[in-house]
Design a protein around this motif. Structure first.
Motif, PDB file in Angstrom:
ATOM      1  N   THR A 127      -5.112  -7.276 -16.295  1.00  0.00           N
ATOM      2  CA  THR A 127      -4.586  -5.923 -16.098  1.00  0.00           C
ATOM      3  C   THR A 127      -5.509  -5.203 -15.128  1.00  0.00           C
ATOM      4  O   THR A 127      -6.728  -5.214 -15.297  1.00  0.00           O
ATOM      5  N   VAL A 128      -4.923  -4.589 -14.121  1.00  0.00           N
ATOM      6  CA  VAL A 128      -5.676  -3.830 -13.130  1.00  0.00           C
ATOM      7  C   VAL A 128      -5.388  -2.350 -13.352  1.00  0.00           C
ATOM      8  O   VAL A 128      -4.224  -1.934 -13.369  1.00  0.00           O
ATOM      9  N   LEU A 129      -6.446  -1.578 -13.526  1.00  0.00           N
ATOM     10  CA  LEU A 129      -6.335  -0.126 -13.620  1.00  0.00           C
ATOM     11  C   LEU A 129      -6.922   0.456 -12.345  1.00  0.00           C
ATOM     12  O   LEU A 129      -8.112   0.295 -12.075  1.00  0.00           O
ATOM     13  N   GLU A 158      -1.178 -13.864 -13.796  1.00  0.00           N
ATOM     14  CA  GLU A 158      -0.307 -12.686 -13.694  1.00  0.00           C
ATOM     15  C   GLU A 158      -1.192 -11.440 -13.598  1.00  0.00           C
ATOM     16  O   GLU A 158      -2.142 -11.288 -14.369  1.00  0.00           O
ATOM     17  N   PHE A 159      -0.885 -10.578 -12.645  1.00  0.00           N
ATOM     18  CA  PHE A 159      -1.610  -9.323 -12.480  1.00  0.00           C
ATOM     19  C   PHE A 159      -0.667  -8.168 -12.789  1.00  0.00           C
ATOM     20  O   PHE A 159       0.376  -8.039 -12.154  1.00  0.00           O
ATOM     21  N   GLU A 160      -1.035  -7.350 -13.744  1.00  0.00           N
ATOM     22  CA  GLU A 160      -0.291  -6.125 -14.034  1.00  0.00           C
ATOM     23  C   GLU A 160      -1.115  -4.967 -13.478  1.00  0.00           C
ATOM     24  O   GLU A 160      -2.262  -4.763 -13.894  1.00  0.00           O
ATOM     25  N   ILE A 161      -0.540  -4.223 -12.528  1.00  0.00           N
ATOM     26  CA  ILE A 161      -1.271  -3.160 -11.859  1.00  0.00           C
ATOM     27  C   ILE A 161      -0.752  -1.807 -12.326  1.00  0.00           C
ATOM     28  O   ILE A 161       0.444  -1.525 -12.240  1.00  0.00           O
ATOM     29  N   ARG A 162      -1.678  -0.996 -12.822  1.00  0.00           N
ATOM     30  CA  ARG A 162      -1.341   0.351 -13.298  1.00  0.00           C
ATOM     31  C   ARG A 162      -2.179   1.369 -12.528  1.00  0.00           C
ATOM     32  O   ARG A 162      -3.398   1.281 -12.498  1.00  0.00           O
ATOM     33  N   SER A 163      -1.517   2.345 -11.934  1.00  0.00           N
ATOM     34  CA  SER A 163      -2.230   3.426 -11.260  1.00  0.00           C
ATOM     35  C   SER A 163      -2.556   4.498 -12.291  1.00  0.00           C
ATOM     36  O   SER A 163      -1.655   5.101 -12.876  1.00  0.00           O
ATOM     37  N   LEU A 204      -9.547  -5.429 -14.783  1.00  0.00           N
ATOM     38  CA  LEU A 204     -10.212  -5.125 -13.524  1.00  0.00           C
ATOM     39  C   LEU A 204      -9.911  -3.665 -13.210  1.00  0.00           C
ATOM     40  O   LEU A 204      -8.753  -3.254 -13.256  1.00  0.00           O
ATOM     41  N   ILE A 205     -10.930  -2.887 -12.916  1.00  0.00           N
ATOM     42  CA  ILE A 205     -10.751  -1.471 -12.578  1.00  0.00           C
ATOM     43  C   ILE A 205     -11.210  -1.259 -11.146  1.00  0.00           C
ATOM     44  O   ILE A 205     -12.361  -1.548 -10.808  1.00  0.00           O
ATOM     45  N   THR A 206     -10.301  -0.775 -10.286  1.00  0.00           N
ATOM     46  CA  THR A 206     -10.717  -0.392  -8.941  1.00  0.00           C
ATOM     47  C   THR A 206     -11.194   1.049  -9.003  1.00  0.00           C
ATOM     48  O   THR A 206     -10.581   1.896  -9.656  1.00  0.00           O
ATOM     49  N   HIS A 207     -12.302   1.325  -8.307  1.00  0.00           N
ATOM     50  CA  HIS A 207     -12.982   2.606  -8.481  1.00  0.00           C
ATOM     51  C   HIS A 207     -13.783   2.898  -7.222  1.00  0.00           C
ATOM     52  O   HIS A 207     -14.278   1.984  -6.566  1.00  0.00           O
ATOM     53  N   ALA A 211     -14.626 -10.160  -8.438  1.00  0.00           N
ATOM     54  CA  ALA A 211     -14.335  -9.531  -9.731  1.00  0.00           C
ATOM     55  C   ALA A 211     -13.367 -10.378 -10.547  1.00  0.00           C
ATOM     56  O   ALA A 211     -13.539 -10.545 -11.761  1.00  0.00           O
ATOM     57  N   VAL A 212     -12.341 -10.928  -9.906  1.00  0.00           N
ATOM     58  CA  VAL A 212     -11.376 -11.775 -10.615  1.00  0.00           C
ATOM     59  C   VAL A 212     -12.090 -13.010 -11.157  1.00  0.00           C
ATOM     60  O   VAL A 212     -11.892 -13.398 -12.315  1.00  0.00           O
ATOM     61  N   ALA A 213     -12.933 -13.637 -10.352  1.00  0.00           N
ATOM     62  CA  ALA A 213     -13.684 -14.799 -10.822  1.00  0.00           C
ATOM     63  C   ALA A 213     -14.589 -14.424 -11.992  1.00  0.00           C
ATOM     64  O   ALA A 213     -14.675 -15.151 -12.983  1.00  0.00           O
ATOM     65  N   ALA A 214     -15.253 -13.281 -11.887  1.00  0.00           N
ATOM     66  CA  ALA A 214     -16.167 -12.839 -12.943  1.00  0.00           C
ATOM     67  C   ALA A 214     -15.445 -12.641 -14.271  1.00  0.00           C
ATOM     68  O   ALA A 214     -16.013 -12.906 -15.336  1.00  0.00           O
ATOM     69  N   LEU A 215     -14.197 -12.185 -14.222  1.00  0.00           N
ATOM     70  CA  LEU A 215     -13.439 -11.967 -15.452  1.00  0.00           C
ATOM     71  C   LEU A 215     -13.285 -13.248 -16.264  1.00  0.00           C
ATOM     72  O   LEU A 215     -13.115 -13.196 -17.482  1.00  0.00           O
ATOM     73  N   ASN A 216     -13.340 -14.401 -15.609  1.00  0.00           N
ATOM     74  CA  ASN A 216     -13.231 -15.680 -16.304  1.00  0.00           C
ATOM     75  C   ASN A 216     -14.567 -16.183 -16.839  1.00  0.00           C
ATOM     76  O   ASN A 216     -14.598 -17.151 -17.604  1.00  0.00           O
ATOM     77  N   LEU A 217     -15.667 -15.581 -16.438  1.00  0.00           N
ATOM     78  CA  LEU A 217     -16.990 -16.107 -16.767  1.00  0.00           C
ATOM     79  C   LEU A 217     -17.815 -15.234 -17.708  1.00  0.00           C
ATOM     80  O   LEU A 217     -18.721 -15.732 -18.362  1.00  0.00           O
TER      81      LEU A 217
END
Length: 168
Positions: free
Chosen positions: A10-12, A47-52, A82-85, A131-137
């Motif tokens: 999930t991407v915020l 699967e990526f779910e993107i929420r603004s 994952l949070i974009t900021h 960041a995506v790779a880090a989410l798995n580790l």
């Protein structure tokens, strides 16, 4: 280190430089989450779910905005977020999430860019990929992924003079 390949992230999106673009008046404004364009080019079965959630320059972010982000994070059912900021206050938001969010087993990684994602010289793609790779580790917690490094949100700071993140 346990590798946990995830099927869904999930991407915020909160705005920041990564989402900046020029409007018709030649001003930089926060646009739609640009991470959608970055992730559309990735060949993966994730699967990526993107929420603004917000559309702010992080210098304008206050704790009431962070409370909205905490609420959005608490609503996420999955355990990879994952949070974009924006980079200017990313460390402060990371620490705020550590103090106020109901993390449970969630791995939360904040990332952004020094240059807008829409620009050819942007570091956005690189930072998002890391960041995506880090989410798995990573183990559950809150982290920052910038410039090819992963930082614990509790101990990171931004060196504005060099545009990089460092341990405090």
């Amino acid at each position: 280190m346990a590798i946990r390949n995830t099927d869904k992230i999930t991407v915020l999106a909160t705005g920041g430089t990564i989402d900046k673009e020029y409007n018709f008046d030649s001003e930089m404004v926060i646009g739609e989450p640009y991470i959608r364009s970055i992730l559309d080019r990735v060949i993966t079965d994730v699967e990526f779910e993107i929420r603004s959630v917000l559309k702010l320059d992080s210098l304008d972010m206050v704790n009431a905005d962070r409370d909205q982000l905490v609420a959005a994070l608490n609503e996420v059912e999955g355990d990879r977020v994952l949070i974009t900021h924006g980079t200017d206050t990313m460390p402060e938001t990371g620490r705020y999430l550590l103090q106020h969010a109901e993390l449970g087993e969630k791995v939360v990684v904040l990332c952004g860019s020094i240059q807008p994602a829409i620009m050819r010289t942007s570091d956005a793609d690189f930072n998002v990929g890391a960041a995506v790779a880090a989410l798995n580790l990573l183990e559950p917690g809150v982290y920052i992924s910038m410039s090819g490094r992963i930082f614990d949100a509790a101990t990171v700071r931004k060196d504005r003079s060099r545009g990089i993140f460092l341990e405090r």
